[in-house]
Scaffold this motif. Sequence first.
Motif, PDB file in Angstrom:
ATOM      1  N   ASN A  14       0.820  -1.205   0.000  1.00 52.87           N
ATOM      2  CA  ASN A  14       0.000   0.000   0.000  1.00 52.87           C
ATOM      3  C   ASN A  14       0.855   1.257   0.000  1.00 52.87           C
ATOM      4  N   ASP A 387      -4.708   5.813  -7.865  1.00 54.66           N
ATOM      5  CA  ASP A 387      -4.482   5.774  -6.424  1.00 54.66           C
ATOM      6  C   ASP A 387      -3.021   5.978  -6.043  1.00 54.66           C
ATOM      7  N   ARG A 486      -5.743  10.323  -2.862  1.00 57.80           N
ATOM      8  CA  ARG A 486      -5.682   8.910  -3.252  1.00 57.80           C
ATOM      9  C   ARG A 486      -7.035   8.353  -3.702  1.00 57.80           C
ATOM     10  N   GLU A 488      -9.595   5.909  -4.869  1.00 55.48           N
ATOM     11  CA  GLU A 488      -9.657   4.448  -4.988  1.00 55.48           C
ATOM     12  C   GLU A 488     -10.859   4.088  -5.861  1.00 55.48           C
ATOM     13  N   ASP A 578     -12.270   2.490   0.703  1.00 53.69           N
ATOM     14  CA  ASP A 578     -11.501   2.023  -0.457  1.00 53.69           C
ATOM     15  C   ASP A 578     -12.468   1.390  -1.468  1.00 53.69           C
ATOM     16  N   ASP A 593      -9.831  -0.040   4.029  1.00 54.84           N
ATOM     17  CA  ASP A 593      -8.447  -0.523   4.038  1.00 54.84           C
ATOM     18  C   ASP A 593      -7.700   0.447   4.949  1.00 54.84           C
ATOM     19  N   GLU A 627      -7.759  -6.738   4.760  1.00 56.86           N
ATOM     20  CA  GLU A 627      -8.432  -5.622   4.119  1.00 56.86           C
ATOM     21  C   GLU A 627      -9.681  -6.227   3.486  1.00 56.86           C
TER      22      GLU A 627
END
Length: 676
Positions: A14, A387, A486, A488, A578, A593, A627
């Motif tokens: 990640n 992302d 970010r 997603e 996410d 996540d 996750e």
Amino acid sequence: MAKHDLDPNYLDPNYEPVVNFSDNTPFHEILAARMQRRTVMKGSVGAALASIMGVGLAGCGSDSSSSGTTTGGSSASTDLGFKAIPVSSENTVVVPEGYSSEAFLPWGTPITGSYPDYRADGTNTGADQEQQVGMHHDGMHFFPIDLRSGGNSSDEGLLVMNHEYIDQRALHANGPTRAEDNNGVRPADEVRKEIAAHGVSIVHIKKGSEGKWDVVFGSPYNRRITGGTPMDIRGPVRGYSKLVTPYSLSATETRGTLNNCAMGPTPWGTYLTAEENWHGYFATSAEDRPREYVRHGVNGSSRYDWELADSGLDQYVRFDVTPRDGGSAQTDYRNEANTFGYMVEIDPFAPESKPQKRTALGRFGHEGVIFAPAKEGEPVVCYSGDDSRFEYIYKFVSAQPYQAATANGTLLEEGTLYVARFNDDGTGDWLALSLDDAEFAAKVAAAEGTEVGRSNILFDGFENQADVILNTRLAADIAGATPMDRPEWGAVDPNSSQVYFTLTNNSQRTEEQTNAANPIAENRTGHIIRWSEDGGDQAATSFEWDIFVFGGEEGTETVVDDEVVVSLTDDNIFSSPDGLWFDYNGRLWIQTDNGYKKETFGNDMMLAANPETREIRRFFVGPVGCEVTGVVTTPDSKTMFVNIQHPGGNWPNASEDRPRSATVVVTRDDSGVIGA
Ligand code: FEO
Ligand code: CA
Ligand code: CA
């Protein structure tokens, strides 16, 4: 010291290198405008304070002329009918009262070929893994088996899922053999197994008489696509000189898809898998790297050292993209990483078909893709997030109109790629990344000879549209896109056609870098943004947006026009949204996540939301260390499949030592609709 120890984040998949140093947004201007309308949240228990510039979503949702093809989704269909479950830190799946769950298709399940049994001691070979379900399940879709003949089966179908990355310690009997401990090479079969544990699984599944799902043994549809499967390059970069490799002198083919995170089913019944953090698979020791590597983080050593396989075979050597002395693109793999970073189309109903890299959708860290509902005679529209911290959200509009009778992947060959600019006043613009677009062409011309943003890339123009696509991030920098927290997954509301995207977190955003769409400095818990395209036209070049909800602790409030529209409670605190999916009735499913304050948020989870009322309830909590990513139901909404990735303990089988990613099948004990 092992080289991986040089960067403690290196083995964390990640870990997103910050490679966008552009300085797109005139932050001072946005901040000044936004402060006038800013509403500061008051967390009742010291929650991180969240704030929002209110845009009055009513303006988007209640205007029927702007909601396009809404089917008048009654609020009844999106009501939440289950009792919320509390956070959990137990090493088990938790679902609400009246629901049951069962693990299905764990990593290593044999699905094709000679159906090699899973060996719990890790001794399966690379060849075995090529015939078994891969590792680290992620995005997933259920295709009814009779889809192509107009059917809607909820009892039998093709479950297609991504395998994002691997846990080398669990994959091999005694963990990985590291090159630094093994004369600089890795055993080739370990590398073969690692490549085979990546990619996509297509599994023909069927519900038995007792309601239990099983793999259809011997089905011709069962298939593994891996990091080594031959694929075609399609769209604008097909044949471009910067994709020439010894494997494909014509720059039309490559091998494998990697780091497949989320996905998107197409309106014509195929599966698009996303290549997300593909940059980490390539090694280069070149000091001068091309911009298409610099801007995407291709640098230094590779995550798993596949290029060091001791067999020296071409299929492994290619992961070293360093130009050789006296070599060329025809003789070494300097261009190999330019064949990654795309959305890849797979036809699950055609087992012999070759996957197609659809380059018109851009090259970046694709999290996934989401299509707007296709309308006869109108362009096909889809959205994809990049992302990484400070990266962008994109939209593709096909050049050719959708015709249900003949629609196929060629619709993704040609079209316009746009990137989003979120204005401080709640409007937004789609900026075309096309040299045929006068505004973009002018920006490109003006940028030539300058350093774009704060990066060290001295911009010397684009050769052609293939060059623009290859350097999608750079093109978006030049266009003036809004750097996001970010992006997603995305999802499109089937009732209102509004588009939702998760912005998972961004701990590195400073106060000066906040903007109206990303208003929180050091955003640890993330938020969900949504928009409506102007005039209800999904291909429009402008939109209106607002923030659906901020993640956070109990008491975190989301305020729109001075009204508290969400205040998080025990029933729905969450962090780092996410996965995101609208079910067939219009309930929104939010997966997390999260690595922040686990003592508060517990294990990762999935919540359901009513998009009209913003009511949110926790529905599912995963086992320790996992996750929760990937969700879909059968068309009748009575069987839900949820993926568990990288569980930390010995889940799902307590008698085994190794954790195994798996799909969880969720049903209602009264056989009712999930979530209702
Ligand atoms: Fe693979 Fe951005 O999650
Ligand atoms: Ca994800
Ligand atoms: Ca994530």
